[in-house]
Motif scaffolding. Structure first.
Motif, short mmCIF file in Angstrom:
data_model
loop_
_atom_site.label_atom_id
_atom_site.label_comp_id
_atom_site.label_asym_id
_atom_site.label_seq_id
_atom_site.Cartn_x
_atom_site.Cartn_y
_atom_site.Cartn_z
N MET A 204 22.88 36.09 -5.80
CA MET A 204 22.04 37.23 -5.43
C MET A 204 22.82 38.54 -5.25
SD MET A 204 18.82 37.50 -5.36
CE MET A 204 18.15 39.17 -5.49
N PRO A 205 24.03 38.52 -4.67
CA PRO A 205 24.76 39.79 -4.56
C PRO A 205 25.02 40.46 -5.91
CG PRO A 205 25.71 38.19 -3.07
CD PRO A 205 24.70 37.44 -3.91
N LEU A 206 25.31 39.67 -6.94
CA LEU A 206 25.51 40.25 -8.27
C LEU A 206 24.24 40.88 -8.80
CD1 LEU A 206 27.72 37.75 -10.30
CD2 LEU A 206 28.18 40.18 -9.90
N LEU A 207 23.11 40.22 -8.59
CA LEU A 207 21.85 40.74 -9.08
C LEU A 207 21.45 42.02 -8.34
CD1 LEU A 207 20.02 37.33 -9.41
CD2 LEU A 207 20.70 38.81 -11.29
N VAL A 208 21.72 42.06 -7.05
CA VAL A 208 21.45 43.28 -6.28
C VAL A 208 22.36 44.41 -6.76
CG1 VAL A 208 21.59 44.34 -3.99
CG2 VAL A 208 20.58 42.07 -4.26
N MET A 209 23.61 44.09 -7.02
CA MET A 209 24.55 45.10 -7.51
C MET A 209 24.08 45.67 -8.85
SD MET A 209 28.68 44.71 -8.07
CE MET A 209 28.82 43.88 -6.48
N VAL B 229 30.92 49.72 -15.00
CA VAL B 229 30.89 48.64 -14.01
C VAL B 229 30.24 47.39 -14.61
CG1 VAL B 229 29.93 47.90 -11.80
CG2 VAL B 229 30.94 50.17 -12.02
N ASN B 230 29.17 47.60 -15.37
CA ASN B 230 28.52 46.46 -16.01
C ASN B 230 29.41 45.80 -17.04
OD1 ASN B 230 25.53 45.71 -15.47
ND2 ASN B 230 25.57 47.93 -15.22
N ALA B 231 30.13 46.61 -17.80
CA ALA B 231 31.00 46.06 -18.86
C ALA B 231 32.20 45.33 -18.29
CB ALA B 231 31.45 47.18 -19.79
N MET B 232 32.77 45.87 -17.20
CA MET B 232 34.01 45.31 -16.66
C MET B 232 33.78 44.17 -15.66
SD MET B 232 36.35 48.71 -16.08
CE MET B 232 37.71 47.71 -15.47
N TYR B 233 32.66 44.23 -14.90
CA TYR B 233 32.51 43.26 -13.83
C TYR B 233 31.16 42.55 -13.82
CZ TYR B 233 32.13 41.19 -9.22
OH TYR B 233 31.91 40.30 -8.20
N SER C 38 30.54 38.65 -15.10
CA SER C 38 30.31 37.74 -13.98
C SER C 38 28.96 37.04 -14.11
CB SER C 38 30.37 38.51 -12.65
OG SER C 38 31.66 39.04 -12.42
N LEU C 39 27.92 37.81 -14.43
CA LEU C 39 26.61 37.20 -14.61
C LEU C 39 26.59 36.22 -15.77
CD1 LEU C 39 24.04 40.08 -13.91
CD2 LEU C 39 24.35 37.97 -12.63
N ALA C 40 27.33 36.53 -16.82
CA ALA C 40 27.40 35.62 -17.97
C ALA C 40 27.97 34.27 -17.55
CB ALA C 40 28.24 36.24 -19.08
N ARG C 41 28.98 34.27 -16.70
CA ARG C 41 29.56 33.02 -16.22
C ARG C 41 28.54 32.25 -15.37
NH1 ARG C 41 34.16 36.28 -15.66
NH2 ARG C 41 33.80 36.61 -13.43
N HIS C 42 27.80 32.98 -14.54
CA HIS C 42 26.78 32.33 -13.72
C HIS C 42 25.69 31.72 -14.60
CE1 HIS C 42 27.79 33.40 -9.50
NE2 HIS C 42 28.47 34.37 -10.09
N VAL C 43 25.25 32.46 -15.60
CA VAL C 43 24.21 31.96 -16.50
C VAL C 43 24.67 30.69 -17.20
CG1 VAL C 43 22.96 32.44 -18.64
CG2 VAL C 43 23.06 34.18 -16.84
#
Length: 221
Positions: free
Chosen positions: A106-111, A137-141, A145-150
């Motif tokens: 959830m912190p990533l999605l809020v970010m 920020v989206n490209a670097m982090y 990060s979300l791709a790994r979670h998915v």
């Protein structure tokens, strides 16, 4: 009587779903978001000092934080189909998802939501800079990060109906909001196994009944 202090378009919707699954009687006190800030109204501070939702009251007891509320309500309902698994491995998996939902995903999605909203709210002259920062920020982090979670979530759901113990548990209830948010904000990159999981819990009668009682509910993008 359990009272759900329910903020529209928020994580408290999953608390209503849980209560419908458990068959516990409850009342709803509705709160609307501030039309400018989209934040919870100050009236919620009268219920809990943080002024956030979800929060429930049960007599004189106030319970905040989604995970704590879910555990409290499942315990209150007693022995039933949503009780945590008793087998050691399944119980550990259950514990993992109960922490992962709000602690990692959830912190990533809020970010992602907050950075995406900045350019539109920035003064006109600095919007190009704000858009550039959001993109960087989206490209670097955030994106990687979300791709790994998915990828990890898709692997965890492969061949399964529910996350733990081959049955609906509190882990699925807690994970429902971030999974809906992930599908809403992830676009075409979301694997079919994740979309199928979301559609599966959204099709449950208790989920639909909670939507009827809860009122407006849209995942903010």
């Amino acid at each position: 009587m359990i009272v759900v202090h329910h903020l529209e378009h928020s994580r408290s919707q999953r608390i209503l779903w849980l209560l419908e699954e458990l068959g516990l009687p409850y009342e709803i006190k509705h709160y609307a978001r501030d039309t400018k800030t989209r934040l919870a109204p100050p009236e919620l501070r009268a219920v809990h000092p943080l002024g956030k939702s979800p929060v429930i009251t049960d007599g004189t007891r106030v319970v905040a934080e989604s995970g704590a509320i879910i555990e409290y309500l499942i315990d209150k309902a007693g022995d039933g189909p949503l009780m945590p698994p008793t087998a050691v491995d399944a119980r550990q998996d259950y514990r993992y998802w109960m922490h992962y939902a709000e602690g990692s995903l959830m912190p990533l999605l809020v970010m992602k939501l907050l950075f995406g909203a900045v350019p539109a709210k920035a003064p006109f002259l600095v919007r190009p800079i704000a858009r550039a920062i959001d993109k960087q920020v989206n490209a670097m982090y955030i994106g990687p990060s979300l791709a790994r979670h998915v990828e990890a979530l898709a692997a965890a759901l492969e061949g399964k109906t529910w996350l733990v113990d081959e049955r609906l548990t509190g882990a699925d209830i807690l994970m429902s909001f971030p999974m809906e948010a992930l599908r809403a904000r992830g676009g075409a990159a979301i694997p079919a196994v994740i979309s199928a999981y979301v559609e599966r819990f959204q099709s449950r009668a208790a989920y639909r009944k909670a939507l009827e009682r809860g009122g407006p509910y849209t995942i903010m993008r």
